[in-house]
Write a protein that holds these residues in place. Structure first.
Motif, PDB file in Angstrom:
ATOM      1  N   MET A   1     -48.249  32.203  21.918  1.00 27.07           N
ATOM      2  CA  MET A   1     -47.650  32.488  23.234  1.00 27.07           C
ATOM      3  C   MET A   1     -48.730  32.838  24.266  1.00 27.07           C
ATOM      4  O   MET A   1     -48.669  32.432  25.414  1.00 27.07           O
ATOM      5  CB  MET A   1     -46.650  33.635  23.091  1.00 27.07           C
ATOM      6  CG  MET A   1     -45.798  33.868  24.318  1.00 27.07           C
ATOM      7  SD  MET A   1     -44.494  35.054  23.912  1.00 27.07           S
ATOM      8  CE  MET A   1     -43.881  35.375  25.545  1.00 27.07           C
ATOM      9  N   GLU A 177     -47.891  22.608  22.366  1.00 28.87           N
ATOM     10  CA  GLU A 177     -48.104  23.681  21.398  1.00 28.87           C
ATOM     11  C   GLU A 177     -49.560  23.719  20.933  1.00 28.87           C
ATOM     12  O   GLU A 177     -50.165  24.794  20.821  1.00 28.87           O
ATOM     13  CB  GLU A 177     -47.173  23.502  20.195  1.00 28.87           C
ATOM     14  CG  GLU A 177     -47.263  24.655  19.203  1.00 28.87           C
ATOM     15  CD  GLU A 177     -46.357  24.483  17.994  1.00 28.87           C
ATOM     16  OE1 GLU A 177     -46.329  25.396  17.155  1.00 28.87           O
ATOM     17  OE2 GLU A 177     -45.678  23.436  17.886  1.00 28.87           O
ATOM     18  N   LYS A 181     -52.272  26.818  21.340  1.00 26.22           N
ATOM     19  CA  LYS A 181     -52.946  27.377  20.156  1.00 26.22           C
ATOM     20  C   LYS A 181     -54.466  27.328  20.289  1.00 26.22           C
ATOM     21  O   LYS A 181     -55.178  28.113  19.668  1.00 26.22           O
ATOM     22  CB  LYS A 181     -52.491  26.639  18.896  1.00 26.22           C
ATOM     23  CG  LYS A 181     -51.094  27.047  18.441  1.00 26.22           C
ATOM     24  CD  LYS A 181     -50.674  26.335  17.175  1.00 26.22           C
ATOM     25  CE  LYS A 181     -49.331  26.854  16.681  1.00 26.22           C
ATOM     26  NZ  LYS A 181     -48.833  26.085  15.512  1.00 26.22           N
ATOM     27  N   GLU A 205     -37.756  22.295  28.024  1.00 21.54           N
ATOM     28  CA  GLU A 205     -38.331  21.883  26.734  1.00 21.54           C
ATOM     29  C   GLU A 205     -39.804  22.292  26.637  1.00 21.54           C
ATOM     30  O   GLU A 205     -40.267  22.751  25.585  1.00 21.54           O
ATOM     31  CB  GLU A 205     -38.167  20.368  26.566  1.00 21.54           C
ATOM     32  CG  GLU A 205     -36.725  19.945  26.328  1.00 21.54           C
ATOM     33  CD  GLU A 205     -36.530  18.451  26.327  1.00 21.54           C
ATOM     34  OE1 GLU A 205     -35.439  17.991  25.910  1.00 21.54           O
ATOM     35  OE2 GLU A 205     -37.437  17.712  26.759  1.00 21.54           O
ATOM     36  N   LYS A 207     -41.223  24.806  28.214  1.00 18.68           N
ATOM     37  CA  LYS A 207     -41.280  26.265  28.095  1.00 18.68           C
ATOM     38  C   LYS A 207     -41.005  26.695  26.655  1.00 18.68           C
ATOM     39  O   LYS A 207     -41.630  27.624  26.146  1.00 18.68           O
ATOM     40  CB  LYS A 207     -40.243  26.889  29.058  1.00 18.68           C
ATOM     41  CG  LYS A 207     -40.369  28.385  29.255  1.00 18.68           C
ATOM     42  CD  LYS A 207     -41.675  28.743  29.961  1.00 18.68           C
ATOM     43  CE  LYS A 207     -41.739  30.205  30.351  1.00 18.68           C
ATOM     44  NZ  LYS A 207     -40.861  30.544  31.481  1.00 18.68           N
ATOM     45  N   ASN A 208     -40.103  26.007  26.014  1.00 22.04           N
ATOM     46  CA  ASN A 208     -39.806  26.331  24.608  1.00 22.04           C
ATOM     47  C   ASN A 208     -41.008  26.061  23.710  1.00 22.04           C
ATOM     48  O   ASN A 208     -41.242  26.816  22.748  1.00 22.04           O
ATOM     49  CB  ASN A 208     -38.604  25.515  24.116  1.00 22.04           C
ATOM     50  CG  ASN A 208     -37.279  26.149  24.509  1.00 22.04           C
ATOM     51  OD1 ASN A 208     -37.252  27.294  24.965  1.00 22.04           O
ATOM     52  ND2 ASN A 208     -36.193  25.419  24.357  1.00 22.04           N
ATOM     53  N   GLU A 209     -41.786  25.037  24.013  1.00 26.11           N
ATOM     54  CA  GLU A 209     -43.009  24.759  23.245  1.00 26.11           C
ATOM     55  C   GLU A 209     -44.014  25.900  23.441  1.00 26.11           C
ATOM     56  O   GLU A 209     -44.683  26.307  22.510  1.00 26.11           O
ATOM     57  CB  GLU A 209     -43.624  23.428  23.674  1.00 26.11           C
ATOM     58  CG  GLU A 209     -42.872  22.200  23.216  1.00 26.11           C
ATOM     59  CD  GLU A 209     -42.855  22.068  21.704  1.00 26.11           C
ATOM     60  OE1 GLU A 209     -43.930  22.049  21.095  1.00 26.11           O
ATOM     61  OE2 GLU A 209     -41.742  21.996  21.125  1.00 26.11           O
ATOM     62  N   LEU A 211     -43.364  28.983  24.148  1.00 21.83           N
ATOM     63  CA  LEU A 211     -42.861  30.242  23.575  1.00 21.83           C
ATOM     64  C   LEU A 211     -42.815  30.240  22.051  1.00 21.83           C
ATOM     65  O   LEU A 211     -42.452  31.242  21.436  1.00 21.83           O
ATOM     66  CB  LEU A 211     -41.478  30.561  24.135  1.00 21.83           C
ATOM     67  CG  LEU A 211     -41.416  30.806  25.650  1.00 21.83           C
ATOM     68  CD1 LEU A 211     -39.977  30.975  26.122  1.00 21.83           C
ATOM     69  CD2 LEU A 211     -42.259  32.001  26.045  1.00 21.83           C
ATOM     70  N   LYS A 212     -43.203  29.134  21.432  1.00 23.33           N
ATOM     71  CA  LYS A 212     -43.172  29.066  19.956  1.00 23.33           C
ATOM     72  C   LYS A 212     -44.128  30.083  19.347  1.00 23.33           C
ATOM     73  O   LYS A 212     -45.202  30.310  19.869  1.00 23.33           O
ATOM     74  CB  LYS A 212     -43.540  27.646  19.500  1.00 23.33           C
ATOM     75  CG  LYS A 212     -42.351  26.679  19.559  1.00 23.33           C
ATOM     76  CD  LYS A 212     -42.741  25.348  18.975  1.00 23.33           C
ATOM     77  CE  LYS A 212     -41.545  24.405  18.932  1.00 23.33           C
ATOM     78  NZ  LYS A 212     -41.915  23.076  18.402  1.00 23.33           N
TER      79      LYS A 212
END
Length: 212
Positions: A1, A177, A181, A205, A207-209, A211-212
């Motif tokens: 994150m 993502e 990382k 979509e 934003k969800n990546e 927040l993983k």
């Protein structure tokens, strides 16, 4: 994150009318905000100052409604007249140190594009609030760049500075993502949202990546 206390804006939209492919850029911006965009930069390279300011004021009306910070690309006068949250500059623009000498920018956010590793040691980087790592991967929306950093380059920069890093350049759902990382604090996107048939869904979509 990778939430950075000095730059908590994880999904960064860079928008221009051209990149919205004929659609109303204000509508695209609104949909993107509803989908999860945290901060917006207006980047208009080939229009006059008067038109740029007009667009900035129109966009500011949208961003203020949703409490989203507005960054102006490379135009101090427009940033000041629009009372923007901040400004983003590159190596061929006015320098961050010069901006800090102007009363308006003393306490405004200043972003600075990194194109060479050597820049990490200069005064401009020290003065800046965040660093744009441009591009991570080459892209047609920004062709005046020098270094394609890639994941290894981003990782290297992350090891050399604790400044907030905003990654830009051909970022999409497939690589988001991985880029986070590697050390990015924020993903700046253009086409992945501006050229999308559904900017709200695309922003959601992405934003969800993040927040993983």
């Amino acid at each position: 994150m990778n939430l950075h206390p000095k730059f908590p804006y994880q999904l960064y939209l860079v928008i221009s009318e051209k990149d919205c492919l004929g659609r109303n850029f204000l509508k695209v911006a609104k949909e993107a905000i509803l989908g999860g965009v945290d901060i917006i930069q207006l980047r208009e390279k080939n229009i006059g100052k008067k038109e740029f300011l007009q667009k900035a004021l129109q966009l500011k009306h949208v961003t203020e409604k949703y409490n989203i910070p507005l960054i102006i690309n490379d135009h101090p006068e427009v940033a000041e007249k629009a009372d923007a949250f901040g400004i983003h500059v590159g190596n061929n623009d006015i320098s961050p140190t010069s901006l800090r000498d102007q009363p308006f920018f003393k306490n405004k956010m200043i972003g600075y594009s990194i194109e060479y590793l050597e820049q990490l040691e200069n005064e401009q980087t020290i003065i800046s609030d965040y660093l744009g790592i441009s591009p991570i991967f080459s892209t047609k929306t920004k062709e005046d760049t020098v270094t394609e950093w890639g994941i290894d380059g981003l990782t290297k920069i992350r090891s050399l500075t604790d400044k907030p890093l905003i990654a830009i350049g051909n970022i999409n759902l497939e690589n988001a993502e991985m880029i986070m990382k590697a050390g990015a604090n924020s993903l700046a996107v253009v086409s992945a949202i501006c050229a999308s048939e559904n900017p709200q869904k695309s922003a959601f979509e992405l934003k969800n990546e993040i927040l993983k």
